[in-house]
Design a protein around this motif. Sequence first.
Motif, short mmCIF file in Angstrom:
data_model
loop_
_atom_site.label_atom_id
_atom_site.label_comp_id
_atom_site.label_asym_id
_atom_site.label_seq_id
_atom_site.Cartn_x
_atom_site.Cartn_y
_atom_site.Cartn_z
N LYS A 1 38.85 48.97 33.87
CA LYS A 1 38.91 48.22 32.63
C LYS A 1 37.48 47.93 32.20
O LYS A 1 36.67 47.60 33.06
CB LYS A 1 39.62 46.88 32.83
CG LYS A 1 41.11 46.92 33.02
CD LYS A 1 41.57 45.46 33.13
CE LYS A 1 43.04 45.35 33.44
NZ LYS A 1 43.45 43.94 33.57
N MET B 1 44.89 43.40 40.58
CA MET B 1 44.63 42.04 41.02
C MET B 1 45.23 41.07 40.02
O MET B 1 44.67 40.79 38.99
CB MET B 1 43.12 41.85 41.07
CG MET B 1 42.68 40.75 41.95
SD MET B 1 40.93 40.99 42.25
CE MET B 1 40.44 39.33 42.61
N ASP C 1 47.24 39.74 32.18
CA ASP C 1 46.34 39.40 31.09
C ASP C 1 46.98 39.84 29.77
O ASP C 1 46.98 41.03 29.43
CB ASP C 1 44.98 40.08 31.30
CG ASP C 1 43.94 39.60 30.31
OD1 ASP C 1 44.28 39.36 29.14
OD2 ASP C 1 42.77 39.45 30.72
N ALA D 1 39.56 45.34 36.58
CA ALA D 1 38.27 44.94 36.00
C ALA D 1 37.19 44.92 37.08
O ALA D 1 36.02 44.82 36.78
CB ALA D 1 38.40 43.57 35.36
N VAL D 2 37.61 44.99 38.34
CA VAL D 2 36.64 44.95 39.44
C VAL D 2 36.59 46.34 40.05
O VAL D 2 37.54 46.78 40.68
CB VAL D 2 37.02 43.90 40.49
CG1 VAL D 2 35.97 43.83 41.58
CG2 VAL D 2 37.17 42.54 39.83
N LYS D 3 35.47 47.02 39.83
CA LYS D 3 35.39 48.43 40.20
C LYS D 3 35.70 48.70 41.66
O LYS D 3 36.43 49.61 41.99
CB LYS D 3 34.00 48.97 39.88
CG LYS D 3 33.84 49.24 38.42
CD LYS D 3 32.54 49.96 38.16
CE LYS D 3 32.51 50.45 36.74
NZ LYS D 3 31.32 50.08 36.02
N GLU D 4 35.14 47.88 42.52
CA GLU D 4 35.29 48.20 43.94
C GLU D 4 36.73 48.01 44.39
O GLU D 4 37.13 48.51 45.42
CB GLU D 4 34.31 47.45 44.84
CG GLU D 4 34.07 46.03 44.51
CD GLU D 4 33.02 45.86 43.42
OE1 GLU D 4 32.31 44.88 43.49
OE2 GLU D 4 32.92 46.67 42.48
N ILE D 5 37.50 47.28 43.57
CA ILE D 5 38.92 47.12 43.91
C ILE D 5 39.70 48.33 43.41
O ILE D 5 40.55 48.87 44.09
CB ILE D 5 39.47 45.84 43.28
CG1 ILE D 5 38.78 44.65 43.88
CG2 ILE D 5 40.96 45.79 43.47
CD1 ILE D 5 39.65 43.73 44.62
N LEU E 1 45.01 38.71 45.51
CA LEU E 1 44.03 39.80 45.58
C LEU E 1 44.69 41.17 45.61
O LEU E 1 44.20 42.11 45.01
CB LEU E 1 43.20 39.57 46.84
CG LEU E 1 41.84 40.21 46.92
CD1 LEU E 1 41.05 39.95 45.67
CD2 LEU E 1 41.12 39.64 48.12
N PHE E 2 45.82 41.29 46.32
CA PHE E 2 46.33 42.63 46.55
C PHE E 2 47.75 42.83 46.01
O PHE E 2 48.49 43.67 46.50
CB PHE E 2 46.26 42.96 48.04
CG PHE E 2 44.86 42.91 48.55
CD1 PHE E 2 43.92 43.85 48.14
CD2 PHE E 2 44.45 41.91 49.41
CE1 PHE E 2 42.62 43.80 48.59
CE2 PHE E 2 43.14 41.85 49.87
CZ PHE E 2 42.22 42.81 49.45
N PHE F 1 44.87 41.96 27.40
CA PHE F 1 44.73 43.36 27.81
C PHE F 1 46.00 44.13 27.48
O PHE F 1 45.96 45.25 26.98
CB PHE F 1 44.41 43.46 29.31
CG PHE F 1 44.26 44.88 29.77
CD1 PHE F 1 43.07 45.56 29.57
CD2 PHE F 1 45.32 45.55 30.36
CE1 PHE F 1 42.94 46.88 29.97
CE2 PHE F 1 45.20 46.87 30.76
CZ PHE F 1 44.00 47.54 30.56
N ASP G 1 47.97 46.69 37.00
CA ASP G 1 46.78 45.89 37.31
C ASP G 1 46.81 45.57 38.80
O ASP G 1 47.83 45.12 39.32
CB ASP G 1 46.81 44.60 36.49
CG ASP G 1 45.57 43.75 36.70
OD1 ASP G 1 44.52 44.33 37.06
OD2 ASP G 1 45.64 42.53 36.52
#
Lengths: 371, 135
Positions: free
Chosen positions: B118, B58, B14, B91-95, B62-63, B17, B56
């Motif tokens: 993020k 993702m 991004d 940006a995705v907390k659970e990740i 995904l990984f 970012f 980052d």
Amino acid sequence: MPEPLVLIIDDEESMRDACAQILLKNKYRIEAAGDGASGLQKIRDLRPDAVIVDLKMPGTSGFEVLENLRLFDPQIAAIVITGYATVDSAVEAMKKGAYDFLPKPFTPEELRLILARALERRRLALEADALRREKKLLEENIITMVSHQLRSPLVAIQQYFEVILAGIAGDTAEKPKEMIRRARERLDALLNLINDWLDLARIDKGKLVGKLEPLNLRSLLEKLIEFMNPLAKEFGVSLEWAGAPGPTAEAFGDKETLEQVFSNLISNAIKYNKPQGRVGISLREDPDCLVVEIQDTGIGISQEHLPLIFDQFFQISRGESKKMKGSGLGLAIAKKIVEAHNGQIEVSSTPGTGSTFTVRLPKAPPAGATD
Amino acid sequence: MTKKPSKILVIDDDQDFVEAVTVILVSGSHEVTTASDPAEGKKKILSEKPDLVLLDIMMDSLFDGYSFCHAVKTSKEFESVRNTPIIFVSAVKEIAGSRFGFKGDEQGMAGPDDYIDKPVKPAELLARIDKLLRT
């Protein structure tokens, strides 16, 4: 990709050599075994792409090899050769998963052709398998992917705001700064809404049940209360824990999602309370479940609103500030989680006095009772 | 107070970012180098030898971040930079793991040294970086 590995299983050495001679010209890698048992051993250890197997061998027969090879590789290309070709044995071999049947004697060209066709079928089958796996992975992670797509642009905007407000990108006058602060708040609310909505989509009873384990509800609540104390102070509300020493029985639950339920209920009880109000949290054991009660001294909920408060996006308009307003999904999420635990959530309320939320959760089965 | 300038490698697809976080890192007297995908990141970690990596999790897939981290911490190719601290950002907390804990190790993946969600708060990011650089 390396050349396909072909395993020839035949008790006649001359036959093994002949096949190997024919196939080596076509850039195959060749392995051979002289009986069914060592053939199966090689299938297990070497994972060949194709097997050429003689039906009639002493010891482990070709049929037995056919019966077992799919345990190691469901898409293995199997070709049967035999000197005793009968319609019955051919049908039987095909039923056991052989791709084709080659009666002795056969020409080199016949063997090459059949093997090439069998390997092509295997390649297509493996490709289809890979596509299915990819699709499944995508389906399983779709919510995470959507979440990422929705959040990423907002987060990039937030990041610029953070930098501008920190004053490290240069000076900003007070008026635009104030506007950016408000914009940041609105974005925060939007991000929370996206999170909540995705949570609601994510909570799936099937998946949750697999994660249930014996859980000490008391320590979970005590930690949560400690964590919520700063918020309570901010709102001038006292948190009172009436669960100690409390029951020793464990609940059967999922820690992550139950923390979410109780933190939602406790933070609501704090936020929608009166100044100098009180939030009482208790834990007790009933014969068949554990009961958590969260009682506030807020303005209460009127009778006509009570049946609606667990509905998605239902919010009672009380003229509170935008900042206090949640997404309207918190209680719907809590209800979905509790019910996925085979528990119940209820509310009772007296307008002007306060509300009580009651959560009943099943107890952990006695040790050794689960499989 | 004079701080020794450290070099931070930011790996993120991004661009906005990256631009914002660069301002933060420069304000903390760090030198910044960037990569927009894991392949470029792998080249840069070897050529630039950064003091720390901001990764980052993702990107395209995904990984991506997990496999990058695992490769740096375990593969022979990255032996010379194996001890570079890595901070996951997502940006995705659970990740990112801040909410649900690092899950990659269940699949035998080497974990990061820290995680941060993020959008990052400038002061918090700089404090976390300093903490890792001091140890």
